[in-house]
Write a protein that holds these residues in place. Sequence first.
Motif, PDB file in Angstrom:
ATOM      1  N   TRP A 180     -15.727  -1.803   5.460  1.00  0.00           N
ATOM      2  CA  TRP A 180     -14.362  -2.279   5.508  1.00  0.00           C
ATOM      3  C   TRP A 180     -14.412  -4.038   4.969  1.00  0.00           C
ATOM      4  O   TRP A 180     -15.365  -4.548   5.497  1.00  0.00           O
ATOM      5  CB  TRP A 180     -13.677  -1.993   6.783  1.00  0.00           C
ATOM      6  N   SER A 182       1.018  -1.328  -0.037  1.00  0.00           N
ATOM      7  CA  SER A 182      -0.011   0.059  -0.122  1.00  0.00           C
ATOM      8  C   SER A 182       0.819   1.266  -0.009  1.00  0.00           C
ATOM      9  O   SER A 182       0.457   2.296  -0.623  1.00  0.00           O
ATOM     10  CB  SER A 182      -1.000  -0.076   1.224  1.00  0.00           C
ATOM     11  N   THR A 223      -5.831   0.819   3.428  1.00  0.00           N
ATOM     12  CA  THR A 223      -5.317  -0.272   4.174  1.00  0.00           C
ATOM     13  C   THR A 223      -4.829  -0.304   5.357  1.00  0.00           C
ATOM     14  O   THR A 223      -3.903   0.564   5.386  1.00  0.00           O
ATOM     15  CB  THR A 223      -4.378  -1.084   3.147  1.00  0.00           C
ATOM     16  N   GLN A 267      -9.285  -3.730   4.585  1.00  0.00           N
ATOM     17  CA  GLN A 267      -8.993  -3.012   3.499  1.00  0.00           C
ATOM     18  C   GLN A 267     -10.558  -2.206   3.056  1.00  0.00           C
ATOM     19  O   GLN A 267     -11.540  -2.877   3.446  1.00  0.00           O
ATOM     20  CB  GLN A 267      -8.688  -3.651   2.061  1.00  0.00           C
TER      21      GLN A 267
END
Length: 394
Positions: free
Chosen positions: A141, A117, A130, A170
């Motif tokens: 999420w 990320s 993330t 995420q």
Amino acid sequence: MPLKAFLLTSLSGRVLAKAATRAQRPVVGIDAFADQDTCGMAMNWARSPLDCNGMFDTAALLDAADSACPPAACLGLVYGSGFEAQPALLRGLSRGRTVLGNAPEVLEAIADPIRFSDLLATLDIPHPATRMSRPANVTGWLSKQAGACGGTHVRTACASSGDDAGRYFQEQIAGEEWSFLFLANGCEICPVGFNQALATPSEATGPWSYAGATRMEAGPPELGDAVTDAARVLTAKLGLVGLNGIDFIVTHAGWVLLELNPRPPATLELWDVPLLPCLFDLHVEACMGQLPKRLPRPEGSMTVAVTYAKARTAIHADFAWPEWCADLPWADSVIEAGEPICTVRAEGPDAASARYQALARRQEILERLEQFSAAMTGRHSRSSAQPTLALQAR
């Protein structure tokens, strides 16, 4: 000295075996299923068990590889899914063998959710928020298993409770799911093509289980160049080689990269077709630094669709599989509800027609299996009744 061959290994190796067959390359392989048709495309094929987390048993896979294709007989190791979470296992397999694919270090960089990320943020590539810790408000999420593939590990964060070890969180992104297949030589890329994912059927184990995809004429309008540029930037930064894939979401505001698959993805078979050179050979050549300038486009479109069992399904020895089915289970095996039975494919003049035909075939194979099972049950019932009737007649 055994005959020399390429060693193929993946959670499901049929797509790699099919590509090697088209290229007329000698192969031996190991995967978690050893399906009928997969075994028929190799000099030798072995099944390696998975542990309770759906990962390869390290010792078993290493032993199977040494038995099936010892280093002295190995022309090269080509791997597919299953190693993102086990780069150390790939490192073990590579001892004495030439790895035709990305190095374990690349997999380590991509399988670490925060590290990847942060890399995407540095490269200014759009991606979901993330984090490793559970958010205070879990609405919107997802919870995912680090390094996993296939989608069965994904669930909403609100449905995920208890032990979060090995999982990350995420942001859930709404939109159309696409993927991009490309060749890389460590510095540059050669685009292969774009695909659009099929919606997961209700009978699958989870709502994000892989359901198949359709080969598209082009990328999403006004976004294809951006995704291609992202693949090029990631290749230069990570030194990607061979066939790779990017999974992304098209949103109302643009696009978001979900995953980088640093190995030949399942969509390989959508493009390994006439008019294109053999993608197995192009993968090997790209790993050696050679890329084609560009690739021709195949005619029409193709869809592959995973067929999931609606109920517990027994596979009878006399069942005749249509030629448009693949990943065929062995006779007398039992497929539990929610598990994949096989994959169907269909071609058409355009994406819509190929998708329609594949979804129709997915339903057709379920109906054929159900009808055949009912007929077999009726036959057995009549057979078992005959001795009883004979005794009554006496």
